[in-house]
Design an enzyme around this catalytic site. Structure first.
Site, PDB file in Angstrom:
ATOM      1  N   VAL A   8       0.831  -1.205   0.000  1.00 23.36           N
ATOM      2  CA  VAL A   8       0.000   0.000   0.000  1.00 23.36           C
ATOM      3  C   VAL A   8       0.867   1.257   0.000  1.00 23.36           C
ATOM      4  O   VAL A   8       0.654   2.174  -0.798  1.00 23.36           O
ATOM      5  CB  VAL A   8      -0.967   0.004   1.208  1.00 23.36           C
ATOM      6  CG1 VAL A   8      -1.785   1.290   1.220  1.00 23.36           C
ATOM      7  CG2 VAL A   8      -1.878  -1.209   1.156  1.00 23.36           C
ATOM      8  N   LYS A  44     -12.710  -4.300  11.860  1.00 23.93           N
ATOM      9  CA  LYS A  44     -13.370  -3.378  10.936  1.00 23.93           C
ATOM     10  C   LYS A  44     -14.780  -3.046  11.415  1.00 23.93           C
ATOM     11  O   LYS A  44     -15.228  -1.900  11.328  1.00 23.93           O
ATOM     12  CB  LYS A  44     -13.404  -3.991   9.538  1.00 23.93           C
ATOM     13  CG  LYS A  44     -12.021  -4.089   8.899  1.00 23.93           C
ATOM     14  CD  LYS A  44     -12.052  -4.979   7.668  1.00 23.93           C
ATOM     15  CE  LYS A  44     -10.699  -5.023   6.969  1.00 23.93           C
ATOM     16  NZ  LYS A  44     -10.642  -6.117   5.971  1.00 23.93           N
ATOM     17  N   GLU A  67     -10.240   6.270   6.114  1.00 20.34           N
ATOM     18  CA  GLU A  67     -11.046   5.630   5.065  1.00 20.34           C
ATOM     19  C   GLU A  67     -10.461   4.284   4.656  1.00 20.34           C
ATOM     20  O   GLU A  67     -11.191   3.333   4.378  1.00 20.34           O
ATOM     21  CB  GLU A  67     -11.134   6.571   3.850  1.00 20.34           C
ATOM     22  CG  GLU A  67     -11.981   6.081   2.704  1.00 20.34           C
ATOM     23  CD  GLU A  67     -13.443   5.944   3.076  1.00 20.34           C
ATOM     24  OE1 GLU A  67     -13.848   4.798   3.351  1.00 20.34           O
ATOM     25  OE2 GLU A  67     -14.177   6.951   3.078  1.00 20.34           O
ATOM     26  N   GLY A  97      -5.889  -4.787  -1.340  1.00 17.07           N
ATOM     27  CA  GLY A  97      -5.001  -4.604  -2.486  1.00 17.07           C
ATOM     28  C   GLY A  97      -4.387  -3.224  -2.481  1.00 17.07           C
ATOM     29  O   GLY A  97      -4.949  -2.284  -1.909  1.00 17.07           O
ATOM     30  N   GLY A 119     -11.255  -1.404   2.139  1.00 19.50           N
ATOM     31  CA  GLY A 119     -10.373  -0.954   1.058  1.00 19.50           C
ATOM     32  C   GLY A 119     -10.849   0.285   0.346  1.00 19.50           C
ATOM     33  O   GLY A 119     -10.989   1.358   0.946  1.00 19.50           O
TER      34      GLY A 119
END
Lengths: 432, 432
Positions: B14, B202, B126, B299, B131
């Protein structure tokens, strides 16, 4: 804290709900906004006795909202002329504006945003597209890291309700429309919804935002759903598709593609399963990839939710100042679109007709991906013909138009040929 | 215009992507942000030769990011201790923070937000949930007019990939997990994902935001998918359900329900069709009604998209300042949950066993909604038993636990009883 002082124009379904929520949920909204959001003035040409207006004053003169004790004018009267006057008047007077008026934004958005930019005020329009779905916010901020290159949506709940009823209940278009009217999902004159104009206005707003471009609303290709036959829906289903009324926009190297029309959507895609009055918008960005947003597309409460979200952002000072699109891109027009097509060809049930049809397609280099033709005996009723259903491969508008004209001239073809585009959304959203 | 000066901690998948996008898409990002977003400093304990860092300086000392020429520290090193130090150090030094670190926020979010509020700086997160889906933005602003009362999501892509592979390819759990590992969708040690811990973190972040409440992460009920058998998936399908790993939170009158577990989801619901590594979050508000957000949950690019969205908002000055949840609500615990259950009872194929099973359920006043029991001959392999599949009506945890214990003690029952909750999401999202 200094309150954000709201002037509200319009007390219809949405306006009445906004007024009620601002009064009833004042504490919640203040907590979210960081300061009070006070309904100060309400104006509506028709008084609505019994409307819950809290401490707000009421006037039948819409110009009363230009008073000094208003920071933001919420325009919910709809239509264009009077709405334009309210919005322009408010901006000229240095007020922020929040509007749900898609017709106004689709046709005069550019001038409005330019005027607002000159005055340094914000224009909130979350409520103008897809009701309660916070799609404007997603495009403005959530996906701001992305070069957005494609979007597709079901943005007219009336059309989606009708197509869903046709698919699920086997109702024909007229019956499904009458049901929608009875339930309040369609207007007495449904043209605006079922002929795709409403969807085209929303698409113009979304595409301008996503692609940072001035969109010529007149250049959006528009087709509605009134010509969709229940038989088309059945054949599409047999081929693995749902028929949806789609709004599609793509950013190409040489311009923008923007079109609204019925389309066969593969049943393997999530958006094919969005039913009834629900709306859905797919947006594809180069970094995020495919995203999808689903929710109620209309109605007093969902639309009021979007209006108040803009007010909360204004109160926080976090509503982006109106930004004028920095570029005007050519509208590519429907002739540039290449996609597979569904054709329904009414044909006399006799030898050679199918061969003639196949020959026409072959001469235009159109490949056939799938065919359905039933023995005549299976078809009920009195039609003296059988439909030949053909799913083509990718073909341009020009070619498909030529094919349809030529097919229509064949001796064995007995009536109008139906053609519906097949949506190729695979780049936007992976199949489920 | 004055640039927003970025210090980036971490150069993994990332971090490397964020650095590359900030350099490559600088013009686009400046246009969206209204001013340049400059990558000034990068720190990573392990140097990454070849990483695209533009004009940024590089240091292996993470404390180098506390320099005066940095306005915002982007924390992408993951883990807890070092990340906590970076984040706290940055906030103490008056810097804004953007982080993708769900573990850190789920366990220490409260302190972090309190510290940020004291210093008047913003914390963007965010990227910490789902993701690239701008769900934090939707909850913070798009749905701000609503009293949010329920949410449910598929927020762990690894688990969803495995369940999808089991359902679509008939793979068993071990094979599907090995595939996910080979494709890079699962870690060598997959515990964090497949046992539900990642999803619970989450959920804690989303629920705190949605319900404006401090959520005790330790109180979230957590079950993973490792006990799901391919047979359960087949039977569920036969009954009209998909098995999904769901994170569910509800705001009740007396507290918050927060739980993560496998669940049977009716195939008629959109979220049942969200497959592979896609994530999806449903959020229900009193005004907007049901909304659904779908997109890539992990990802480099999708997560970087979310990180940069926060940076753009910071640059615009529109990222909401960290807000400390104003209330602590009791966590209701799993015992308060009432829902239908799927039971798979391994039983000897002889007379009277089903009657004994039915008797146990009857004595606990559990109604049977559906039963599947196959003749033994149909079952392949050598098992000396037949599974009795039962779908119950609504039943509490206490009762279902008692039932399972009592059923396990029956003479005719030969092994462990599998039980999976059935998700009742109808209030959150209308069926498709």
């Amino acid at each position: 804290m200094t309150p954000l002082r709201v002037g509200l124009a319009g007390l219809g379904t949405v306006g009445g709900t906004v007024a009620r929520l601002l009064v009833e949920n004042a504490a919640l909204i203040e907590r979210r906004a960081g300061r009070p959001v006070d309904l100060r003035r309400v104006a509506s040409r028709t008084p609505k006795p019994g409307a819950e207006l809290g401490a707000a004053s009421f006037d039948t003169d819409l110009r009363s909202l230009q008073a000094d004790d208003v920071d933001v004018v919420v325009e919910l009267i709809g239509g264009e002329t009077a709405a334009q006057e309210i919005v322009s008047g408010a901006i000229d007077a240095g007020r922020h504006v929040v509007t749900a008026n898609k017709a106004l934004l689709a046709t005069s958005g550019e001038e409005i945003f330019e005027a607002a930019a000159r005055k340094g005020v914000s224009v909130g329009f979350e409520a103008s597209v897809a009701g309660g779905i916070p799609i404007v916010n997603a495009l403005r901020t959530g996906l701001s890291a992305n070069r957005l290159d494609a979007m597709a949506g079901i943005v007219n709940g009336t059309s989606n309700y009708i197509l869903t009823a046709m698919e699920e209940d086997g109702a024909d278009f007229a019956t499904a429309l009458a049901d929608a009217q009875r339930l309040g999902y369609a207007e007495a004159d449904p043209t605006f919804d079922v002929e795709g104009i409403d969807a085209a206005q929303k698409l113009a707003i979304l595409a301008a935002l996503a692609f940072d471009a001035q969109i010529d609303f007149e250049g959006v290709h528009v087709e509605g759903i009134s010509a969709i036959d229940i038989e088309d829906i059945r054949y599409a289903r047999e081929l693995g598709f749902s028929i949806k009324h789609l709004a599609v926009a793509r950013l190409a190297d040489d311009g923008i593609e923007a079109r609204v029309h019925p389309a066969l959507v593969p049943e393997s895609m999530l958006i094919a399963k969005v039913s009834g009055v629900m709306n859905a918008v797919m947006a594809h960005g180069d970094a995020v990839g495919p995203t999808l947003y689903v929710g109620p597309g209309a109605g007093g409460l969902p639309t009021a939710s979007a209006v108040i979200a803009d007010l909360v952002e204004l109160a926080r000072g976090t509503l982006a100042v109106a930004r004028v699109a920095t570029r005007r891109l050519p509208n590519l027009g429907i002739d540039q679109v290449i996609c597979p097509h569904y054709l329904k060809i009414p044909a006399i049930d006799q030898p050679g007709v199918f061969a003639d049809v196949a020959d026409v397609l072959s001469r235009h280099e159109v490949s056939i991906e799938a065919v359905i033709q039933r023995p005549q005996a299976i078809r009920s009723g009195v039609e003296p013909w059988v439909p030949i259903i053909i799913l083509t491969n990718d073909v341009s508008e020009a070619v498909v138009r030529d094919c349809v004209a030529e097919l229509g001239g064949l001796d064995g073809v007995t009536g109008d040929i139906a053609r519906i585009r097949v949506a190729d959304l695979s780049a936007m959203m992976p199949p489920t």
